[in-house]
Design a protein around this motif. Structure first.
Motif, short mmCIF file in Angstrom:
data_model
loop_
_atom_site.label_atom_id
_atom_site.label_comp_id
_atom_site.label_asym_id
_atom_site.label_seq_id
_atom_site.Cartn_x
_atom_site.Cartn_y
_atom_site.Cartn_z
N LEU A 165 0.69 -1.12 0.24
CA LEU A 165 0.10 -0.05 0.24
C LEU A 165 0.95 1.12 -0.04
CD1 LEU A 165 -2.83 -1.01 2.16
CD2 LEU A 165 -2.71 -0.94 0.23
N GLU A 166 1.62 1.38 1.07
CA GLU A 166 2.49 2.60 1.08
C GLU A 166 3.91 2.61 0.34
OE1 GLU A 166 0.93 3.57 5.59
OE2 GLU A 166 2.98 2.91 5.20
N GLN A 167 3.90 3.10 -0.92
CA GLN A 167 5.19 3.13 -1.72
C GLN A 167 5.85 4.27 -1.77
OE1 GLN A 167 6.05 0.08 -3.14
NE2 GLN A 167 4.36 -0.69 -2.25
N GLU A 168 5.63 5.50 -0.82
CA GLU A 168 6.32 6.64 -0.66
C GLU A 168 7.66 6.31 0.03
OE1 GLU A 168 3.19 6.43 0.25
OE2 GLU A 168 2.10 7.50 -1.40
N GLY A 169 8.73 6.71 -0.50
CA GLY A 169 10.03 6.76 0.19
C GLY A 169 10.55 5.22 0.02
#
Length: 335
Positions: A165-169
């Motif tokens: 889900l969280e692909q930022e950074g």
């Protein structure tokens, strides 16, 4: 093989089946549902491979490897990958120490990778330089530092996780490192019944004590049994053609692969299909490989090794659907 050798191999297959089922059931006392995940993780460690788990937080990925360490009686460590993690934080470093005579010398301090079961949590949050610290260890079972090669105690198993889900950074794993994972396993979310059971087990009851059913030497012995499973030439050829079917330029690839795939699976995929298929056969009490055994873990073996082209990414094509197309269109017997 003569009849006596075949009978001995069949007896080993029956014993393997009982052991495998007992271990899966014991781990299942802690992990609710996720039977496919348990089966694939146990298959990978017996085959000598590594696993990449992809799933949202809270689905029991850490609990799974903890339960495996208890049931398999293996040492367990966890590394939380972060952007500031350095390779030396994983493999260890040389420290200057003085002896009783006041002389200074370098002494190697092993890092957390010196274990048997390693959980690399959120591996895609670390930089490529740090991710690459695992490459040699996953493939060779060794760590090289300061010109010295350190061998890890076998069996050695890496279970890496990443959050879809969280692909930022984050730093996506390069293809060379993805290829070193025997399986990539998608961990599905639990059903209502399973969620109720999770709450019941973890909140309303005492913790389950797990039995130790295997150990390191026993796992290494199971690997020797794995190598005895008979692989007929047509089945080996089917596994090779299945890998080639993921390459759009070959005669074996279906229409969907030709249209949406940029690059197919590597030769390691064919080796993985045979290894995993052999274990699947033994887990069913058979001493020979079948076509269905090769197909059984095809999704986990091929999906992360097959890359979409621009059209496939633009149309949100699922690689798993293309693997299914390969399985349904590829004939068992070569033309």
């Amino acid at each position: 093989m003569n009849d006596q050798e075949l009978d001995a191999l069949q007896a080993e297959a029956n014993d393997f089946k009982q052991t495998y089922e007992s271990v899966c059931n014991e781990i299942g006392k802690v992990i609710v549902g996720q039977e496919r995940v348990i089966e694939a993780a146990l298959t990978a460690i017996i085959c000598g491979g590594n696993v990449l788990l992809e799933g949202v937080p809270g689905l029991g990925k850490t609990e799974l490897i903890k339960a495996m360490s208890e049931v398999l009686d293996l040492e367990f460590r966890r590394i939380q990958f972060t952007p500031d993690l350095m390779p030396a934080d994983i493999i260890g470093t040389n420290m200057m120490q003085s002896d009783e005579h006041g002389r200074y010398q370098f002494e190697f301090r092993p890092g957390p990778i010196f274990t048997q079961l390693l959980l690399a949590d959120e591996i895609n949050r670390a930089t490529p330089k740090t991710q690459s610290a695992l490459l040699e260890t996953m493939q060779e079972g060794t760590v090289t530092t300061g010109g010295t090669i350190h061998r890890l105690e076998q069996p050695f198993f890496v279970m890496a996780t990443q959050n879809p889900l969280e692909q930022e950074g984050t730093y996506p794993l390069p293809e060379a490192q993805l290829d070193r994972f025997l399986f990539k396993i998608d961990v599905p979310f639990v059903s209502l019944t399973e969620l109720n059971e999770i709450v019941n087990r973890t909140i309303l009851r005492q913790r389950v004590e797990l039995q130790k059913l295997l150990d390191g030497p026993r796992i290494l012995h199971l690997r020797t049994i794995l190598n005895k499973v008979v692989v007929a030439e047509p089945i080996r050829d089917f596994a090779c053609r299945l890998v080639l079917a993921t390459h759009p330029e070959t005669e074996f690839s279906p229409e969907g692969v030709k249209k949406f795939i940029r690059w197919g699976a590597s030769p390691r995929a064919a080796q993985a299909l045979i290894k995993a298929g052999r274990l699947r056969a033994l887990s069913q009490g058979r001493s020979h490989l079948s076509f269905d055994d090769v197909r059984y873990f095809a999704d986990e073996v091929l999906k992360h090794r097959t890359l979409l082209n621009y059209d496939g990414q633009a149309e949100n094509v699922e690689v798993g659907d293309l693997i299914d197309e390969c399985l349904t269109t590829l004939p068992e017997q070569a033309a």
